[in-house]
Design a protein around this motif. Sequence first.
Motif, PDB file in Angstrom:
ATOM      1  N   ARG A 253      -7.718   1.694  -0.586  1.00  0.00           N
ATOM      2  CA  ARG A 253      -8.962   2.429  -0.361  1.00  0.00           C
ATOM      3  C   ARG A 253      -8.753   3.883  -0.772  1.00  0.00           C
ATOM      4  NH1 ARG A 253     -11.356   3.330   4.560  1.00  0.00           N
ATOM      5  NH2 ARG A 253      -9.331   3.602   5.570  1.00  0.00           N
ATOM      6  N   VAL A 254      -9.838   4.520  -1.233  1.00  0.00           N
ATOM      7  CA  VAL A 254      -9.814   5.948  -1.520  1.00  0.00           C
ATOM      8  C   VAL A 254     -10.489   6.665  -0.364  1.00  0.00           C
ATOM      9  CG1 VAL A 254     -10.577   7.772  -3.076  1.00  0.00           C
ATOM     10  CG2 VAL A 254      -9.815   5.572  -4.003  1.00  0.00           C
ATOM     11  N   VAL A 255      -9.731   7.515   0.325  1.00  0.00           N
ATOM     12  CA  VAL A 255     -10.228   8.278   1.466  1.00  0.00           C
ATOM     13  C   VAL A 255     -10.070   9.752   1.121  1.00  0.00           C
ATOM     14  CG1 VAL A 255     -10.007   8.763   3.922  1.00  0.00           C
ATOM     15  CG2 VAL A 255      -9.552   6.452   3.055  1.00  0.00           C
ATOM     16  N   GLY A 256     -11.199  10.420   0.867  1.00  0.00           N
ATOM     17  CA  GLY A 256     -11.127  11.787   0.393  1.00  0.00           C
ATOM     18  C   GLY A 256     -10.494  11.807  -0.982  1.00  0.00           C
ATOM     19  N   ALA A 257      -9.438  12.595  -1.126  1.00  0.00           N
ATOM     20  CA  ALA A 257      -8.719  12.648  -2.397  1.00  0.00           C
ATOM     21  C   ALA A 257      -7.453  11.796  -2.362  1.00  0.00           C
ATOM     22  CB  ALA A 257      -8.361  14.097  -2.729  1.00  0.00           C
ATOM     23  N   GLN A 258      -7.262  11.034  -1.287  1.00  0.00           N
ATOM     24  CA  GLN A 258      -6.070  10.213  -1.154  1.00  0.00           C
ATOM     25  C   GLN A 258      -6.363   8.760  -1.515  1.00  0.00           C
ATOM     26  OE1 GLN A 258      -3.521  10.747   2.413  1.00  0.00           O
ATOM     27  NE2 GLN A 258      -5.161  12.062   3.141  1.00  0.00           N
ATOM     28  N   THR A 259      -5.347   8.104  -2.055  1.00  0.00           N
ATOM     29  CA  THR A 259      -5.394   6.663  -2.259  1.00  0.00           C
ATOM     30  C   THR A 259      -4.504   6.024  -1.206  1.00  0.00           C
ATOM     31  OG1 THR A 259      -5.747   6.913  -4.633  1.00  0.00           O
ATOM     32  CG2 THR A 259      -4.956   4.783  -3.867  1.00  0.00           C
ATOM     33  N   LEU A 260      -5.121   5.245  -0.294  1.00  0.00           N
ATOM     34  CA  LEU A 260      -4.408   4.664   0.832  1.00  0.00           C
ATOM     35  C   LEU A 260      -4.294   3.159   0.677  1.00  0.00           C
ATOM     36  CD1 LEU A 260      -6.127   6.526   3.828  1.00  0.00           C
ATOM     37  CD2 LEU A 260      -4.043   7.178   2.606  1.00  0.00           C
ATOM     38  N   ASN A 261      -3.154   2.628   1.089  1.00  0.00           N
ATOM     39  CA  ASN A 261      -2.977   1.186   1.210  1.00  0.00           C
ATOM     40  C   ASN A 261      -2.934   0.811   2.681  1.00  0.00           C
ATOM     41  OD1 ASN A 261      -2.776   0.691  -1.579  1.00  0.00           O
ATOM     42  ND2 ASN A 261      -0.612   1.204  -1.591  1.00  0.00           N
ATOM     43  N   GLU A 262      -3.615  -0.274   3.040  1.00  0.00           N
ATOM     44  CA  GLU A 262      -3.594  -0.754   4.412  1.00  0.00           C
ATOM     45  C   GLU A 262      -3.695  -2.261   4.415  1.00  0.00           C
ATOM     46  OE1 GLU A 262      -6.915   1.116   6.292  1.00  0.00           O
ATOM     47  OE2 GLU A 262      -8.386  -0.247   5.433  1.00  0.00           O
ATOM     48  N   ASN A 263      -3.287  -2.871   5.532  1.00  0.00           N
ATOM     49  CA  ASN A 263      -3.324  -4.323   5.660  1.00  0.00           C
ATOM     50  C   ASN A 263      -4.661  -4.768   6.226  1.00  0.00           C
ATOM     51  OD1 ASN A 263      -0.129  -3.648   6.356  1.00  0.00           O
ATOM     52  ND2 ASN A 263      -0.428  -5.476   5.093  1.00  0.00           N
ATOM     53  N   ALA A 264      -5.419  -5.535   5.437  1.00  0.00           N
ATOM     54  CA  ALA A 264      -6.598  -6.215   5.978  1.00  0.00           C
ATOM     55  C   ALA A 264      -6.108  -7.415   6.792  1.00  0.00           C
ATOM     56  CB  ALA A 264      -7.510  -6.679   4.844  1.00  0.00           C
ATOM     57  N   ALA A 265      -6.901  -7.875   7.706  1.00  0.00           N
ATOM     58  CA  ALA A 265      -6.430  -8.938   8.607  1.00  0.00           C
ATOM     59  C   ALA A 265      -6.248 -10.262   7.871  1.00  0.00           C
ATOM     60  CB  ALA A 265      -7.404  -9.103   9.767  1.00  0.00           C
ATOM     61  N   ALA A 266      -7.266 -10.716   7.151  1.00  0.00           N
ATOM     62  CA  ALA A 266      -7.180 -12.036   6.523  1.00  0.00           C
ATOM     63  C   ALA A 266      -8.184 -12.129   5.379  1.00  0.00           C
ATOM     64  CB  ALA A 266      -7.457 -13.136   7.548  1.00  0.00           C
ATOM     65  N   ALA A 267      -7.864 -13.001   4.403  1.00  0.00           N
ATOM     66  CA  ALA A 267      -8.755 -13.241   3.278  1.00  0.00           C
ATOM     67  C   ALA A 267      -8.450 -14.610   2.697  1.00  0.00           C
ATOM     68  CB  ALA A 267      -8.588 -12.164   2.216  1.00  0.00           C
ATOM     69  N   THR A 268      -9.447 -15.212   2.051  1.00  0.00           N
ATOM     70  CA  THR A 268      -9.259 -16.498   1.395  1.00  0.00           C
ATOM     71  C   THR A 268      -9.909 -16.465   0.014  1.00  0.00           C
ATOM     72  OG1 THR A 268     -11.250 -17.376   2.472  1.00  0.00           O
ATOM     73  CG2 THR A 268      -9.140 -17.863   3.506  1.00  0.00           C
ATOM     74  N   ILE A 269      -9.343 -17.267  -0.889  1.00  0.00           N
ATOM     75  CA  ILE A 269      -9.913 -17.453  -2.218  1.00  0.00           C
ATOM     76  C   ILE A 269      -9.979 -18.950  -2.486  1.00  0.00           C
ATOM     77  CG2 ILE A 269      -9.655 -17.054  -4.691  1.00  0.00           C
ATOM     78  CD1 ILE A 269      -8.123 -14.542  -4.092  1.00  0.00           C
ATOM     79  N   LYS A 270     -11.171 -19.424  -2.803  1.00  0.00           N
ATOM     80  CA  LYS A 270     -11.345 -20.803  -3.251  1.00  0.00           C
ATOM     81  C   LYS A 270     -11.709 -20.758  -4.729  1.00  0.00           C
ATOM     82  CE  LYS A 270     -13.395 -21.789   1.257  1.00  0.00           C
ATOM     83  NZ  LYS A 270     -14.656 -22.150   1.959  1.00  0.00           N
ATOM     84  N   GLY A 271     -11.134 -21.656  -5.514  1.00  0.00           N
ATOM     85  CA  GLY A 271     -11.403 -21.557  -6.934  1.00  0.00           C
ATOM     86  C   GLY A 271     -11.212 -22.847  -7.699  1.00  0.00           C
ATOM     87  N   ILE A 272     -11.827 -22.875  -8.860  1.00  0.00           N
ATOM     88  CA  ILE A 272     -11.686 -23.967  -9.822  1.00  0.00           C
ATOM     89  C   ILE A 272     -11.426 -23.352 -11.185  1.00  0.00           C
ATOM     90  CG2 ILE A 272     -12.835 -25.904 -10.977  1.00  0.00           C
ATOM     91  CD1 ILE A 272     -14.538 -26.267  -8.488  1.00  0.00           C
ATOM     92  N   GLU A 273     -10.456 -23.885 -11.912  1.00  0.00           N
ATOM     93  CA  GLU A 273     -10.161 -23.417 -13.253  1.00  0.00           C
ATOM     94  C   GLU A 273     -10.111 -24.596 -14.216  1.00  0.00           C
ATOM     95  OE1 GLU A 273      -6.526 -21.207 -13.148  1.00  0.00           O
ATOM     96  OE2 GLU A 273      -7.497 -19.385 -12.397  1.00  0.00           O
ATOM     97  N   ALA A 274     -10.622 -24.369 -15.413  1.00  0.00           N
ATOM     98  CA  ALA A 274     -10.609 -25.404 -16.443  1.00  0.00           C
ATOM     99  C   ALA A 274     -10.210 -24.773 -17.770  1.00  0.00           C
ATOM    100  CB  ALA A 274     -11.976 -26.065 -16.565  1.00  0.00           C
ATOM    101  N   GLU A 275      -9.256 -25.404 -18.447  1.00  0.00           N
ATOM    102  CA  GLU A 275      -8.853 -25.012 -19.797  1.00  0.00           C
ATOM    103  C   GLU A 275      -8.971 -26.245 -20.689  1.00  0.00           C
ATOM    104  OE1 GLU A 275      -4.940 -23.435 -19.693  1.00  0.00           O
ATOM    105  OE2 GLU A 275      -5.392 -21.919 -18.178  1.00  0.00           O
TER     106      GLU A 275
END
Length: 475
Positions: free
Chosen positions: A295-317
């Motif tokens: 995240r960008v907070v003011g003029a700083q670039t901060l890293n922080e831990n979000a609690a949880a996330a998921t990605i569902k996906g389909i790929e075709a080649e």
Amino acid sequence: LSEDFNVEVIADYFRADDAWGVVHQLGGGRPDIVTLAETLGSIPSNLRNVVSGIDSNRFVRVWGLQSTASWDMTEDWTLRSITAYRETRYTSRDELVGNPSQAELTQLEQQHQFSEELQVMASGSNWDFILGGYYFTEEVEGFVHIPLFFAPGGDFDQSGVGDTKAYAAFAHGSIEIVDKLSLVLGARYSHEKRASTGAFDVVFHVTPTGGEKSFNSFTPKATLQFEPNENMMVYAGVSKGSKSGGFTIGVPGPGVEPETLWSYEVGLKAEFFDRRLTTNLSAFYYDYKDLVVTRVVGAQTLNENAAAATIKGIEAEIVVRPIDNLRIDVTLGLLDPKYDSYNTPDPVRPELGILDLSGNRLAGTSNYTARIGIQYDVPLDNGAMITLDGDVFFSGDMYFSPYQQKNAYQAAYETYNASLTYQSDSFWSVTAWGRNLSNAIIISNQFVSSDFWGFPKFTYLRNPRTYGVNLQVNF
């Protein structure tokens, strides 16, 4: 060196001295606040142009060496060593506000790293495995400096050094359980130590930064592979991944903890009609814990831990070869990436307090991407080959922050590329190419910066329409 022992050495070098990657002003992140750049009249009429009181510059120098030594101890056993060293130096000078210069940013990052990996590989009639160990060390030094126009003599400074040491042991193997059914197993144990010291200085107020963190992780994987015939494989697998935590140099705070990922995937790889049609289909589910969010907070670039996330996906080649010398490639990716649990304030809208971002799309992701490419080869009587290549790429819209606001956003777009290659019958080839032929304006990253500049939208653009010629010589 001998029939059983060989060494391969690879060296690379890259240097750039240009103005690539400058900041573009695209107005403000809040409609109710006028930015300093707008007050100065520093918003260009053409989005690709910039208004700057300085000459922006970027300098990059990267070089590296890698040596791979292999010893075939027996017909079935091999010992391998991979040794690598790399150095990088990056400096830049840019203007964040306009003309006259109000926020000249200078930046330095330099690092060097060394790694060593040892592998023992063996195979039998229905099995194979790799056992190995890995060592990595890195030192990083950098700073960001911005003089503050509203505080004569005052600056914004982030500076410091970082050190990383990592060790790992791993194993990977496969065995055919029964005819046509194989089990692939793997595991890696890692230990990593990160240390950082530095300072954050805003208008004569200095805050020490950094600390020390150590991490241990165990990341296993298992995959079942079924091959009903030589042209088809069906698989299902599960694996765990881990990304270590650490510190952002010169940024106050406790740093971040490791993020972990459980990945579940099923897929099909098959060839049909005498390999005229090749397919690679997969569906996956990623389950993140403690996902690291920037995240960008003011003029700083901060890293922080979000609690949880998921990605569902389909790929075709899919690759189709309807006639000799003609190849058609089609790729499609469909994603449902979202935060499952993430509560944090938006620095651009602080009056809203803590926001529940559950259900928002992950920053920097789109719901779909697709590519269609066509390649046609024309053999010549002298043994040479002419290749015509063209493709179109499609992407859905994208938010660059977890708040899912249009002040950091790229709409859906498409790009067109083409090339023409002459491959001689000996050791050289020449390629004429064009990229982004429609000259689409595409945002590669965008964020809303500090309130003392009026929440400006700092924007980075992908390259415009670009042409070039490459000459390749093989030794």
